[in-house]
Write an enzyme that holds these catalytic residues in place. Structure first.
Site: not given
Ligand code: IFM
Length: 466
Positions: A169, A124, A80, A298, A366, A296
């Site tokens: 995002e 992006h 990606r 985290y 992600e 995505n």
């Molecule tokens: O680096 C970023 C990415 O560009 C978008 N999602 C979160 C990642 C980590 O912060």
């Protein structure tokens, strides 16, 4: 070192790695590329840590062959990456830059020759500066310009690119870029960011229409959805939780997957629910069926009603909706300061699945962790915490799949250490270490672990050749 067990995912599940143009390409002024809002922002003193810019980044523009070789060595099914809008259309609309188109031709062909399927993100975060000068995401014309760009990309690359992601995002583009001001274009317009949010959704809808007209194979969008917890069961904190869910998730998921604006909008935005930027027919446009949702993920967040505490500027929410973020997680935190709570990913996936009967198949587009990586005397990076992070999040995905959620693939963020936006180059997310002085790439231990996982997955799930 004892490696964690490989999570068991079903046959056909696809593995990949992800990057984004401004974070890795460099070559910011070469071959006719026009400036984006991130060029302007990063060149403005005080906006990024240490004044970091993406001028050179990982120099992927010149080293893409080496990077594709790294992907091939990893054994991924998919890669990606994002296209820089201003390489194709330096002014955002109008004259096409053939040299920019040719760069992604070279990259896509190199990937296909390596047996890797390209997954393209169209946006992006690197809006053409020329469009921001004319209002950017605050105005509908930018959504129309995005449709022109999407049509160009689809016409040119549609025969070779399987998976198309319209936006990455949009929460960050709208709220971090137009309310907090921590990202380009650095605006602090509070609830005015809602116009940006809506125009991003319209841009998505218009681009889907163009991509469908061009006959591309799969179309989706990538959202950074949050698993939100309330700090307590007090009614005011539970109400804050609902407002945070609107702000972080439902502003996107309700129009995309339920054909409506969030039901709690009036409580959340206090009067701005019916912004003049919304036109008849927008919901139908935005809610056109998709082939997949990219998620995505985290970390989870916990919120309380704002009066509980003095709002801490470091933790303020993107738009002031009377919510403050807390961090009650007694777990390890990554160098981003993010708590590591893998089960939250499974909960997020199960919640989405039960809320939206029409949810398309999900891809984790992600997931990854920033760690204090160092190159050791043996020339390696022993990033065991990243390996644990990836293994535990993939286990959460496997559990969600076993519980019936249709998750089709997982992309690690990121292939390479890269430009982490306002936080510059100190946050390292890569499976591959990048020395920013020499631009030397060194695969970390996590690269070997992920390679082993993919190999083991294939051995377990693929039919033996007869
Ligand atoms: O680096 C970023 C990415 O560009 C978008 N999602 C979160 C990642 C980590 O912060």
């Amino acid at each position: 070192m004892i490696s964690p067990a490989f999570p068991l995912l079903p046959a056909g599940f696809r593995f990949g790695a992800a990057t984004a143009a401004y974070q890795i390409e460099g070559a910011h002024d070469q071959d006719g590329r026009g400036p984006s809002i991130w060029d302007t922002f990063s060149h403005t003193p005080g906006r990024t840590l240490d004044g970091a810019t993406g001028d050179t980044a990982c120099d992927h523009y010149h080293r893409y062959r080496e990077d594709v070789a790294l992907l091939r060595g990893l054994g991924v099914d998919d890669y990606r990456f994002s296209i820089a809008w201003t390489r194709l259309l330096p002014q955002g609309t109008g004259p096409v830059n053939r040299a920019g188109l040719a760069f992604y031709d070279r990259l896509i062909d190199e990937l296909l020759a390596a047996g890797i399927s390209p997954a393209v993100t169209l946006y992006h975060w690197d809006l053409p500066q020329a469009l921001d000068d004319r209002g950017g995401w605050r105005v509908r014309e930018t959504a129309e310009a995005f449709a022109e760009y999407a049509a160009l990309a689809a016409e040119h690359y549609g025969d070779r690119v399987e998976r198309w992601i319209t936006l990455n995002e949009p929460y960050c583009s709208a709220f971090v870029g137009h309310a907090e001001g921590r990202h380009a274009p650095g605006a602090q317009e509070g609830r005015g960011a809602l116009a940006a949010a809506h125009h991003l959704l319209v841009a998505h809808g218009l681009a889907v229409r163009e991509l469908r007209a061009a006959g591309v194979r799969e179309v989706g969008i990538t959202l950074n959805l949050d698993r939100v917890d309330a700090a307590s069961r007090l009614p005011e904190d539970l109400a804050a939780l609902r407002r945070a869910e609107v702000l972080h998730n439902e502003v996107w998921t309700e129009p995309l997957f339920a054909g409506r604006y969030p039901t709690l909008e009036r409580e959340t935005w206090a009067g701005l629910a019916d912004g003049p930027w919304r036109l008849p027919g927008d919901l139908e446009l935005i809610g056109a069926p998709l082939d997949f949702l990219g998620v995505n993920f985290y970390r989870p967040i916990t919120v309380a009603a704002a009066p509980h505490r003095e709002a801490d500027p470091e933790r303020r929410t993107a738009v002031d909706v009377g919510v403050v973020e807390l961090d009650p997680y007694g777990t390890r935190h990554t160098t981003m300061g993010w708590p590591v709570v893998p089960t939250a990913l499974g909960e997020l996936l199960l919640g989405l699945d039960s809320r939206y009967p029409n949810l398309p198949p999900v891809w984790i587009t992600e997931n990854g962790s920033a760690e204090p990586d160092t190159l050791t005397a043996d020339g390696a990076v022993h990033d065991t915490d990243r390996i644990d992070y990836l293994a535990d999040h993939l286990t959460a995905v496997a559990d969600a799949v076993a519980a019936g959620v249709d998750v089709r693939g997982y992309y690690v963020w990121s292939l390479l250490d890269n430009f982490e936006w306002a936080r510059g180059y100190q946050q390292r997310f890569g499976l591959v270490h990048v020395d920013y002085d020499t631009l030397t790439r060194t695969p970390k231990d996590s690269y070997g672990w992920y390679q082993g996982l993919i190999t083991a997955h294939r051995a377990r799930t693929e039919e033996p050749a007869r």
